[in-house]
Design a protein around this motif. Structure first.
Motif, short mmCIF file in Angstrom:
data_model
loop_
_atom_site.label_atom_id
_atom_site.label_comp_id
_atom_site.label_asym_id
_atom_site.label_seq_id
_atom_site.Cartn_x
_atom_site.Cartn_y
_atom_site.Cartn_z
N LEU A 182 -62.29 -4.70 14.22
CA LEU A 182 -61.72 -5.86 14.90
C LEU A 182 -60.24 -5.98 14.57
CD1 LEU A 182 -63.25 -9.37 15.31
CD2 LEU A 182 -60.99 -9.19 14.33
N PRO A 183 -59.35 -5.69 15.54
CA PRO A 183 -57.93 -5.94 15.32
C PRO A 183 -57.66 -7.45 15.30
CG PRO A 183 -58.31 -4.36 17.11
CD PRO A 183 -59.61 -5.00 16.82
N ILE A 184 -56.93 -7.90 14.30
CA ILE A 184 -56.69 -9.34 14.12
C ILE A 184 -55.51 -9.78 14.98
CG2 ILE A 184 -55.99 -11.11 12.45
CD1 ILE A 184 -57.37 -9.40 10.28
N ASP A 185 -55.74 -10.79 15.81
CA ASP A 185 -54.62 -11.32 16.60
C ASP A 185 -54.26 -12.75 16.23
OD1 ASP A 185 -56.54 -12.92 18.05
OD2 ASP A 185 -56.92 -11.22 19.37
N ARG A 186 -55.01 -13.36 15.31
CA ARG A 186 -54.69 -14.71 14.87
C ARG A 186 -55.27 -14.94 13.48
NH1 ARG A 186 -57.05 -20.27 17.26
NH2 ARG A 186 -55.62 -21.74 16.28
N VAL A 187 -54.51 -15.63 12.62
CA VAL A 187 -54.97 -15.97 11.26
C VAL A 187 -54.67 -17.44 11.02
CG1 VAL A 187 -54.76 -15.47 8.80
CG2 VAL A 187 -54.38 -13.64 10.46
N PHE A 188 -55.66 -18.17 10.53
CA PHE A 188 -55.43 -19.59 10.22
C PHE A 188 -56.42 -20.03 9.15
CE2 PHE A 188 -58.21 -19.18 13.87
CZ PHE A 188 -59.26 -20.05 13.61
N SER A 189 -56.21 -21.23 8.63
CA SER A 189 -57.08 -21.79 7.59
C SER A 189 -57.82 -22.99 8.15
CB SER A 189 -56.27 -22.22 6.37
OG SER A 189 -55.67 -21.09 5.76
N VAL A 190 -59.08 -23.15 7.75
CA VAL A 190 -59.89 -24.29 8.12
C VAL A 190 -60.31 -25.00 6.84
CG1 VAL A 190 -61.99 -25.08 9.25
CG2 VAL A 190 -60.72 -23.16 10.20
N VAL A 196 -59.70 -17.88 8.28
CA VAL A 196 -60.41 -17.43 9.48
C VAL A 196 -59.48 -16.51 10.26
CG1 VAL A 196 -61.48 -18.12 11.65
CG2 VAL A 196 -61.80 -19.53 9.61
N VAL A 197 -60.01 -15.39 10.74
CA VAL A 197 -59.25 -14.50 11.62
C VAL A 197 -60.00 -14.40 12.94
CG1 VAL A 197 -58.34 -13.19 9.68
CG2 VAL A 197 -60.39 -12.38 10.83
N THR A 198 -59.24 -14.16 14.02
CA THR A 198 -59.87 -13.96 15.31
C THR A 198 -59.40 -12.65 15.92
OG1 THR A 198 -58.15 -15.07 16.61
CG2 THR A 198 -59.90 -16.46 15.72
N GLY A 199 -60.20 -12.15 16.83
CA GLY A 199 -59.85 -10.94 17.55
C GLY A 199 -60.99 -10.52 18.44
N ARG A 256 -51.50 -11.01 11.80
CA ARG A 256 -51.72 -10.33 13.07
C ARG A 256 -51.24 -8.88 12.92
NH1 ARG A 256 -49.13 -12.28 18.73
NH2 ARG A 256 -51.01 -13.57 18.76
N GLY A 257 -52.03 -7.98 13.47
CA GLY A 257 -51.71 -6.56 13.33
C GLY A 257 -52.59 -5.86 12.31
N ASP A 258 -53.18 -6.65 11.38
CA ASP A 258 -54.16 -6.06 10.46
C ASP A 258 -55.46 -5.80 11.23
OD1 ASP A 258 -52.37 -6.27 8.40
OD2 ASP A 258 -53.26 -8.07 7.52
N TYR A 295 -47.21 0.27 19.90
CA TYR A 295 -48.15 -0.85 19.97
C TYR A 295 -49.56 -0.28 19.97
CZ TYR A 295 -44.09 -3.61 21.32
OH TYR A 295 -42.87 -4.24 21.33
N HIS A 296 -50.32 -0.65 18.94
CA HIS A 296 -51.68 -0.15 18.78
C HIS A 296 -52.56 -1.32 18.33
CE1 HIS A 296 -54.98 1.25 16.15
NE2 HIS A 296 -55.14 2.18 17.08
N GLY A 297 -53.63 -1.59 19.10
CA GLY A 297 -54.45 -2.76 18.78
C GLY A 297 -53.58 -4.01 18.85
N SER A 298 -53.55 -4.78 17.77
CA SER A 298 -52.68 -5.95 17.72
C SER A 298 -51.45 -5.70 16.85
CB SER A 298 -53.46 -7.15 17.17
OG SER A 298 -54.00 -6.86 15.89
N SER A 299 -51.24 -4.45 16.45
CA SER A 299 -50.16 -4.12 15.52
C SER A 299 -48.96 -3.51 16.25
CB SER A 299 -50.65 -3.14 14.45
OG SER A 299 -51.05 -1.93 15.04
N VAL A 300 -47.81 -3.61 15.61
CA VAL A 300 -46.56 -3.03 16.12
C VAL A 300 -45.92 -2.26 14.97
CG1 VAL A 300 -44.37 -3.45 17.29
CG2 VAL A 300 -46.26 -5.06 17.58
N ARG A 301 -45.49 -1.03 15.25
CA ARG A 301 -44.82 -0.22 14.24
C ARG A 301 -43.60 0.44 14.87
NH1 ARG A 301 -48.01 -2.60 11.66
NH2 ARG A 301 -49.48 -1.86 10.07
#
Length: 649
Positions: A182-190, A196-199, A256-258, A295-301
């Motif tokens: 699962l490429p992570i496109d969002r990270v937040f705390s609840v 919590v990560v989403t993707g 994001r990108g992990d 650009y690969h998944g949600s990551s940028v290099r």
């Protein structure tokens, strides 16, 4: 069950977000700035429910050129594209760029939506429709439907939704045998839950309790909770938008990108061997040694591109290349990627990963080019795959496969790992292998057997495990058979109910009268406790019209685990059975043996019911009878564990 992601694409202000809201009722613009400026900045997510009960996820991407980075972060998990073109403007620069990106990412199906059709004359709509057909010629959208709609008036939306349902129905099912990723496109705390990560889950199946490796950092965390479309689920499957609560992590640990993946299933590297394509409509020549944004998944290099067989890659050309990055990237062979020019930022090409962890190559080396050609053709490991398939469901070991191919086991390890990573070979038991094609045959046979069983026994929760093993895996070791059935359960194709198996989408459907009988039966058996009347006596409590259904409902309750049938005449409620099972476990926690008289006295019941229980446990191998004594049998630990869980529940 099939899981599909539909992705929007198109120029800024062409009505993508309004279209998604009209289709789903969900406003995907969640940021204050998005609402203030009236444009999408971040990725938005919704789900589209169809009339037949099926569902698809929707990823709404930004259209503005400044937010192409955000668009690419969500585009990697898209299965079907919905290219949005405003009828009052037609094809625009970002429409062209988005279409190129979708093509580079390997998306092969979708449709075009002409929005804002209420703002122009019908003749204009038809003119734009013809232009769209010309612009999409030679792309994966050539010949695909072009829907004219208005999100404001609702014009054309029912037809669009119907067509989307058909595309979802035709979409290929994901390979759930591949380790989850699962490429992570969002990270937040609840608050109260943690990080919590989403993707989009692009591969495999992820379950609560699984360990996940966060890449490229490499630390591991346990999956505490999963949500799909805002609802808690025990497991998520490829093709679903997923929120993952990771235990023991801080928001600062991830970004994001992990990527989160099954530990050890994905490698990180500073280099990739690829087949690189320069888009036909690109305005740039890619020179060997150029700096590009990858650009690969949600990551940028940032990467340096080394062309392996030429000095320059012209628009419309492709070649083998090595991408050398400044930071580690976690990728797998077969992954798609996009490259953009270093400055100014514009999409110029992309391609496919052929080797996710290569050594540094010299340009012009023919052996390297030949090896990459083999990787591209997919011929590597085919002899090994055939050898695994020939073994059927015997689950050969690496050593047995090596002996059959007259090769050293160490030589096969890399090829076998690659076949497992691609899902062409499974590992149902540690160090034991099965060809994916054989597994498909097992599933088709299993589906046929259970489908026929459900048709003939609609009130049974499923077929008994022993019966299914015997019919599906004749003369096969039970350990292997159970491992293969467990693999079908992990993929969401089967479900286990008590000591039975059923197709995942099967449910027992009782009539209104049968439901009433079920409720009365459960009440009767719960109230009776252990000393229940005989089955014939229980059925006699019902009216003549109900008695015909009574025994069928009893069979349904027994198959579903609501009742436990000790003898053909003695049934007990599952709660009562769990209580006496715990009494048995407590006894053997203190002593090594048990007599009938002791057990009768402990339960405070008659010999009839104590004997029925003990003989039932003899038969299920929870106990082992030795003369007048009984000791724990092979299945005793499972019985004790089940009883303990029932108490917790």
């Amino acid at each position: 069950m099939k899981h599909v992601i539909i992705g929007t694409a198109g120029h800024v202000d062409h009505g993508k977000t309004l279209l998604v809201k009209a289709l789903t009722g969900i406003d995907t613009d969640r940021l204050t700035e998005e609402k203030k400026r009236g444009i999408t900045i971040e990725l938005g997510f919704a789900h589209l429910d169809f009339d037949d009960g099926s569902q698809a996820g929707i990823v709404d991407v930004p259209g503005h050129e400044k937010f192409i980075k955000n668009m690419l972060a969500g585009a990697g998990g898209i299965d079907l594209a919905m290219l949005v073109v405003a009828a009052d403007e037609g094809f625009m620069p970002q429409t062209v760029e988005h279409l190129g990106i979708l093509s580079l990412l390997g998306i092969r199906d979708g449709l075009v939506v002409l929005t804002k059709c209420d703002m122009v004359d019908p003749e204009w709509v038809e003119m734009v429709r013809e232009d769209v057909k010309a612009q999409t010629a030679g792309t994966f959208l050539e010949g695909k439907p072009v829907h004219a709609v208005s999100a404001r008036t609702g014009e054309g939306l029912p037809e669009l939704k119907k067509n989307l349902r058909e595309l979802v129905r035709q979409a290929s099912e994901k390979n759930l045998r591949i380790p989850f990723r699962l490429p992570i496109d969002r990270v937040f705390s609840v608050e109260g839950f943690g990080t919590v990560v989403t993707g989009t889950l692009i591969e495999g199946a992820l379950a609560v309790g699984d360990m996940a490796e966060v890449l490229p950092t490499g630390f591991q965390a346990r999956v505490r909770n999963l949500q799909v479309h805002g609802k808690d689920v025990p497991a998520a499957y490829a093709g679903q938008r997923v929120a993952v609560n990771l235990a023991g992590t801080k928001k600062s640990d991830l970004a994001r990108g992990d990527t989160i993946a099954k530990p050890g299933s994905v490698r990180k590297s500073l280099m990739l061997d690829v087949k690189l394509q320069n888009l036909k409509n690109s305005q740039r020549t890619i020179l060997s040694g150029s700096q590009l944004h990858l650009y690969h998944g949600s990551s940028v290099r940032l990467c340096k591109v080394v062309l392996l067989d030429r000095d320059a890659l012209q628009p419309g050309e492709s070649c083998f290349a090595q991408l050398r990055m400044t930071e580690d990237l976690a990728a797998k062979c077969g992954d798609r990627f996009v490259v953009r020019f270093y400055s100014p930022l514009e999409t110029i090409g992309g391609g496919i990963v052929l080797d996710d962890c290569p050594v540094r190559h010299r340009r012009g080396d023919q052996r390297t080019l030949d090896a990459l050609a083999i990787r591209e053709s997919g011929s590597g490991g085919q002899r090994l795959l055939q050898a695994v398939a020939r073994e059927g469901h015997a689950l050969p070991t690496l050593e047995k496969l090596a002996a059959g191919l007259n090769r050293e086991a160490a030589e096969l390890e890399g090829e076998l790992a690659a076949l497992c990573a691609s899902g062409e070979v499974l590992e149902p038991l540690p160090g034991r292998y099965l060809a994916g094609s054989v597994f498909d045959e097992i599933w088709e046979n299993c589906r046929g057997l259970l489908g026929k069983y459900h048709q003939q026994n609609p009130l049974h929760a499923g077929m008994k495990a022993a019966e299914l093993r015997q019919k599906l895996f004749k003369n096969t070791d039970q350990t292997i058979a159970d491992a293969l059935l467990a693999a079908l359960v992990r993929e969401g194709k089967l479900k286990g109910v008590a000591d039975r198996y059923a197709l995942a989408d099967f449910t027992v459907r009782l009539t209104k009268r049968q439901s009433g009988i079920r409720d009365r039966l459960l009440q009767t058996y719960r109230k009776a406790g252990l000393e229940t009347p005989g089955l014939d006596e229980v059925c006699a409590l019902f009216s003549a019209n109900e008695q015909a259904d009574c025994k069928q409902v009893v069979e349904s309750l027994v198959s579903g685990g609501g009742l436990v049938m000790l003898t053909p005449q003695i049934c007990v409620h599952r709660e009562v059975y769990a209580q006496v099972s715990r009494r048995l476990a407590e006894h053997f926690a203190q002593r090594e043996e048990l007599t009938l008289a002791e057990f009768r006295d402990q339960l405070g019941t008659s010999r009839k019911y104590a004997l029925a229980l003990l003989e039932y446990w003899d038969k299920t191998k929870a106990l082992k009878k030795e003369g007048d004594l009984r000791r724990p049998g092979p299945a005793f630990a499972a019985l004790a564990a089940s009883a303990a869980i029932e108490k917790i529940d």
